[in-house]
Write a protein that holds these residues in place. Sequence first.
Motif, PDB file in Angstrom:
ATOM      1  N   ASP A  46      -4.872   6.854  -2.196  1.00  0.00           N
ATOM      2  CA  ASP A  46      -4.459   5.540  -1.697  1.00  0.00           C
ATOM      3  C   ASP A  46      -4.309   4.538  -2.832  1.00  0.00           C
ATOM      4  O   ASP A  46      -5.156   4.453  -3.725  1.00  0.00           O
ATOM      5  N   ILE A  47      -3.230   3.772  -2.782  1.00  0.00           N
ATOM      6  CA  ILE A  47      -2.924   2.759  -3.794  1.00  0.00           C
ATOM      7  C   ILE A  47      -2.698   1.422  -3.083  1.00  0.00           C
ATOM      8  O   ILE A  47      -2.023   1.365  -2.060  1.00  0.00           O
ATOM      9  N   LEU A  48      -3.268   0.361  -3.646  1.00  0.00           N
ATOM     10  CA  LEU A  48      -2.983  -0.994  -3.190  1.00  0.00           C
ATOM     11  C   LEU A  48      -2.575  -1.770  -4.433  1.00  0.00           C
ATOM     12  O   LEU A  48      -3.268  -1.735  -5.450  1.00  0.00           O
ATOM     13  N   GLN A  49      -1.427  -2.434  -4.371  1.00  0.00           N
ATOM     14  CA  GLN A  49      -0.965  -3.207  -5.514  1.00  0.00           C
ATOM     15  C   GLN A  49      -0.607  -4.616  -5.085  1.00  0.00           C
ATOM     16  O   GLN A  49      -0.019  -4.830  -4.031  1.00  0.00           O
ATOM     17  N   ARG A  57       0.862  -1.181   0.000  1.00  0.00           N
ATOM     18  CA  ARG A  57       0.000   0.000   0.000  1.00  0.00           C
ATOM     19  C   ARG A  57       0.891   1.220   0.000  1.00  0.00           C
ATOM     20  O   ARG A  57       1.932   1.261   0.649  1.00  0.00           O
ATOM     21  N   VAL A 103      -2.564  -6.629  -9.849  1.00  0.00           N
ATOM     22  CA  VAL A 103      -3.711  -5.725  -9.819  1.00  0.00           C
ATOM     23  C   VAL A 103      -3.284  -4.437  -9.129  1.00  0.00           C
ATOM     24  O   VAL A 103      -2.470  -4.464  -8.204  1.00  0.00           O
ATOM     25  N   LEU A 104      -3.794  -3.326  -9.617  1.00  0.00           N
ATOM     26  CA  LEU A 104      -3.529  -2.025  -9.022  1.00  0.00           C
ATOM     27  C   LEU A 104      -4.875  -1.378  -8.721  1.00  0.00           C
ATOM     28  O   LEU A 104      -5.709  -1.208  -9.616  1.00  0.00           O
ATOM     29  N   LEU A 105      -5.110  -1.065  -7.447  1.00  0.00           N
ATOM     30  CA  LEU A 105      -6.353  -0.416  -7.028  1.00  0.00           C
ATOM     31  C   LEU A 105      -6.018   0.967  -6.507  1.00  0.00           C
ATOM     32  O   LEU A 105      -5.044   1.138  -5.768  1.00  0.00           O
ATOM     33  N   ALA A 106      -6.827   1.950  -6.894  1.00  0.00           N
ATOM     34  CA  ALA A 106      -6.584   3.319  -6.441  1.00  0.00           C
ATOM     35  C   ALA A 106      -7.910   3.953  -6.042  1.00  0.00           C
ATOM     36  O   ALA A 106      -8.935   3.776  -6.707  1.00  0.00           O
ATOM     37  N   LYS A 107      -7.860   4.672  -4.930  1.00  0.00           N
ATOM     38  CA  LYS A 107      -9.015   5.458  -4.489  1.00  0.00           C
ATOM     39  C   LYS A 107      -8.450   6.717  -3.854  1.00  0.00           C
ATOM     40  O   LYS A 107      -7.744   6.641  -2.837  1.00  0.00           O
TER      41      LYS A 107
END
Length: 68
Positions: free
Chosen positions: A46-49, A8, A39-43
């Motif tokens: 904030d980033i979670l990979q 993160r 996978v790359l998640l962004a909000k």
Amino acid sequence: MLTTLIYRSQLNLSHPSTELRELVERAKGRNTKLDITGVLLAKGSDILQILEGSEESVVKLLDRKSVV
């Protein structure tokens, strides 16, 4: 051996979104060459990979740069 890396982080929102898109496109090409998937998640900022690949490939990627 399959290795999974999960991390993160936070984006610097002072950079334009076009720079982020360009960064993601470069990373996709580099990850493909190393046979790394994920996978790359962004909000917001904030980033979670999640990255998966051979241990050798994941270590090579980590030695090269900060991940994204």
